[in-house]
Design a protein around this motif. Structure first.
Motif, PDB file in Angstrom:
ATOM      1  N   THR A  84       8.717   9.913  43.090  1.00 46.02           N
ATOM      2  CA  THR A  84       9.780   9.156  42.444  1.00 46.02           C
ATOM      3  C   THR A  84       9.973   7.867  43.228  1.00 46.02           C
ATOM      4  N   VAL A  85       9.829   6.745  42.561  1.00 44.12           N
ATOM      5  CA  VAL A  85      10.006   5.444  43.207  1.00 44.12           C
ATOM      6  C   VAL A  85      11.407   4.957  42.865  1.00 44.12           C
ATOM      7  N   THR A  86      12.163   4.615  43.892  1.00 42.05           N
ATOM      8  CA  THR A  86      13.538   4.192  43.699  1.00 42.05           C
ATOM      9  C   THR A  86      13.903   3.161  44.769  1.00 42.05           C
ATOM     10  N   THR A  87      15.108   2.665  44.691  1.00 46.30           N
ATOM     11  CA  THR A  87      15.627   1.746  45.706  1.00 46.30           C
ATOM     12  C   THR A  87      16.988   2.244  46.165  1.00 46.30           C
ATOM     13  N   ASP A  88      17.368   1.833  47.369  1.00 46.30           N
ATOM     14  CA  ASP A  88      18.719   2.142  47.815  1.00 46.30           C
ATOM     15  C   ASP A  88      19.651   1.039  47.332  1.00 46.30           C
ATOM     16  N   HIS A  89      20.915   1.115  47.710  1.00 41.31           N
ATOM     17  CA  HIS A  89      21.898   0.135  47.232  1.00 41.31           C
ATOM     18  C   HIS A  89      21.650  -1.264  47.779  1.00 41.31           C
ATOM     19  N   ALA A  90      20.761  -1.405  48.760  1.00 42.45           N
ATOM     20  CA  ALA A  90      20.417  -2.725  49.306  1.00 42.45           C
ATOM     21  C   ALA A  90      19.088  -3.239  48.746  1.00 42.45           C
ATOM     22  N   GLY A  91      18.478  -2.488  47.827  1.00 44.66           N
ATOM     23  CA  GLY A  91      17.240  -2.922  47.198  1.00 44.66           C
ATOM     24  C   GLY A  91      15.969  -2.541  47.936  1.00 44.66           C
ATOM     25  N   ARG A  92      16.062  -1.753  49.017  1.00 42.04           N
ATOM     26  CA  ARG A  92      14.875  -1.315  49.749  1.00 42.04           C
ATOM     27  C   ARG A  92      14.169  -0.216  48.971  1.00 42.04           C
ATOM     28  N   VAL A  93      12.842  -0.228  49.015  1.00 39.92           N
ATOM     29  CA  VAL A  93      12.041   0.693  48.202  1.00 39.92           C
ATOM     30  C   VAL A  93      11.830   2.026  48.927  1.00 39.92           C
ATOM     31  N   TYR A  94      11.947   3.117  48.172  1.00 39.45           N
ATOM     32  CA  TYR A  94      11.740   4.473  48.673  1.00 39.45           C
ATOM     33  C   TYR A  94      10.743   5.195  47.774  1.00 39.45           C
ATOM     34  N   ALA A  95       9.896   6.000  48.388  1.00 37.76           N
ATOM     35  CA  ALA A  95       9.041   6.943  47.665  1.00 37.76           C
ATOM     36  C   ALA A  95       9.591   8.323  47.998  1.00 37.76           C
ATOM     37  N   VAL A  96      10.143   8.989  47.006  1.00 36.55           N
ATOM     38  CA  VAL A  96      10.721  10.316  47.196  1.00 36.55           C
ATOM     39  C   VAL A  96       9.678  11.328  46.743  1.00 36.55           C
ATOM     40  N   VAL A 135      -1.157   9.452  51.443  1.00 37.95           N
ATOM     41  CA  VAL A 135      -0.605   8.094  51.500  1.00 37.95           C
ATOM     42  C   VAL A 135      -1.189   7.240  50.371  1.00 37.95           C
ATOM     43  N   ARG A 136      -2.482   7.387  50.078  1.00 35.19           N
ATOM     44  CA  ARG A 136      -3.059   6.626  48.966  1.00 35.19           C
ATOM     45  C   ARG A 136      -2.412   7.016  47.634  1.00 35.19           C
ATOM     46  N   LEU A 139       3.565   3.937  43.846  1.00 34.57           N
ATOM     47  CA  LEU A 139       4.411   2.762  44.064  1.00 34.57           C
ATOM     48  C   LEU A 139       3.915   1.576  43.252  1.00 34.57           C
ATOM     49  N   LEU A 140       2.616   1.331  43.279  1.00 32.06           N
ATOM     50  CA  LEU A 140       2.064   0.196  42.538  1.00 32.06           C
ATOM     51  C   LEU A 140       2.220   0.372  41.038  1.00 32.06           C
ATOM     52  N   ASP A 141       2.115   1.614  40.554  1.00 31.64           N
ATOM     53  CA  ASP A 141       2.327   1.879  39.132  1.00 31.64           C
ATOM     54  C   ASP A 141       3.766   1.581  38.720  1.00 31.64           C
ATOM     55  N   ALA A 142       4.699   1.781  39.657  1.00 32.20           N
ATOM     56  CA  ALA A 142       6.121   1.636  39.343  1.00 32.20           C
ATOM     57  C   ALA A 142       6.686   0.247  39.626  1.00 32.20           C
ATOM     58  N   LEU A 143       6.036  -0.510  40.505  1.00 34.37           N
ATOM     59  CA  LEU A 143       6.594  -1.794  40.921  1.00 34.37           C
ATOM     60  C   LEU A 143       5.909  -2.955  40.216  1.00 34.37           C
ATOM     61  N   ALA A 183       7.174  -4.974  49.365  1.00 34.33           N
ATOM     62  CA  ALA A 183       6.991  -3.654  49.973  1.00 34.33           C
ATOM     63  C   ALA A 183       5.722  -3.584  50.816  1.00 34.33           C
ATOM     64  N   GLY A 184       4.889  -4.626  50.820  1.00 36.15           N
ATOM     65  CA  GLY A 184       3.685  -4.657  51.636  1.00 36.15           C
ATOM     66  C   GLY A 184       2.440  -4.140  50.952  1.00 36.15           C
ATOM     67  N   LEU A 185       2.520  -3.910  49.651  1.00 36.55           N
ATOM     68  CA  LEU A 185       1.390  -3.306  48.954  1.00 36.55           C
ATOM     69  C   LEU A 185       0.556  -4.295  48.158  1.00 36.55           C
ATOM     70  N   GLY A 186       0.874  -5.568  48.222  1.00 40.51           N
ATOM     71  CA  GLY A 186       0.084  -6.567  47.520  1.00 40.51           C
ATOM     72  C   GLY A 186      -1.374  -6.537  47.945  1.00 40.51           C
ATOM     73  N   LEU A 187      -1.633  -6.359  49.247  1.00 43.90           N
ATOM     74  CA  LEU A 187      -3.009  -6.294  49.743  1.00 43.90           C
ATOM     75  C   LEU A 187      -3.713  -5.023  49.297  1.00 43.90           C
TER      76      LEU A 187
END
Length: 149
Positions: free
Chosen positions: A16-28, A69-70, A76-80, A88-92
Motif C-alpha cells: 500500500t503506497v500512502t503519504t503521511d500528513h506532511a506528504g512523505r511517502v510510505y510503503a506499507v 525491495v525491487r 511505488l513506481l506504479d502508484a506515483l 522519493a528517489g526512484l526516478g533513477l
C-alpha cells in the motif's frame, strides 16, 4: 535471517503506497514481510553505534531482501506520478534499474491508515525497516543489483 525457502513472498498488490500528513511517502507491507526485511536492514550495523548515517551489509542481487525491495520499488513506481517518484528517489530506478527510496517501509500493524501516522512508534521496532532501501545501478559492475539499507 530469513532464507529464500522460508521467507514470505511480496507482490506489488501487497504494498500500500500512502503519504503521511506532511506528504512523505510510505510503503506499507504485510507484517510477515516487514519483520525479516527490518532484520535485513540492520545486518552489518553495530547495535551500539550512535548517529544516523550507517549502511547495512550488501545483500546480493539474487537475495530475498533485494527481490523484496525491487517489488516495493515497482509498487511505488506504479502508484506515483513522475514528480513524486523523483522526490522519493526512484526516478533513477525507473531509468537505470538502480536507485534509493527516500521514504519509509513499514509493516501494516505499525501504520495508522486513518491518522496517516505511526502507531505506537516505540512498540513496533520489528516492523520498521530502517535506512533508505537502495538497489545498485546496472552500471556498477559486480555489485549491480545488490541491496543496502
Amino acid at each position: 535471517m530469513a532464507t529464500a525457502t522460508t521467507a514470505p513472498t511480496l507482490t506489488t498488490a501487497d504494498v500500500t503506497v500512502t503519504t503521511d500528513h506532511a506528504g512523505r511517502v510510505y510503503a506499507v507491507i504485510p507484517d510477515d514481510v516487514a519483520r525479516p526485511l527490518a532484520v535485513a536492514a540492520k545486518e552489518g550495523i553495530d547495535p551500539e553505534a550512535r548517529g544516523t548515517f550507517f549502511e547495512s551489509r550488501r545483500h546480493p542481487a539474487d537475495s530475498w531482501a533485494a527481490a523484496t525491495v525491487r517489488t516495493v520499488f515497482t509498487a511505488l513506481l506504479d502508484a506515483l506520478s513522475e514528480t513524486p517518484d523523483v522526490i522519493a528517489g526512484l526516478g533513477l530506478y525507473r531509468r537505470s534499474d538502480g536507485g534509493t527510496f527516500y521514504g519509509f517501509i513499514v509493516g501494516t500493524s505499525a501504520w495508522g491508515a486513518e491518522a496517516r501516522w505511526w502507531l505506537d512508534y516505540g512498540q513496533h521496532d520489528d516492523l520498521i525497516v530502517r535506512g533508505a532501501a537502495s538497489i545498485e545501478h546496472a552500471t556498477r559492475g559486480t555489485i549491480a543489483g545488490t541491496c543496502t539499507f
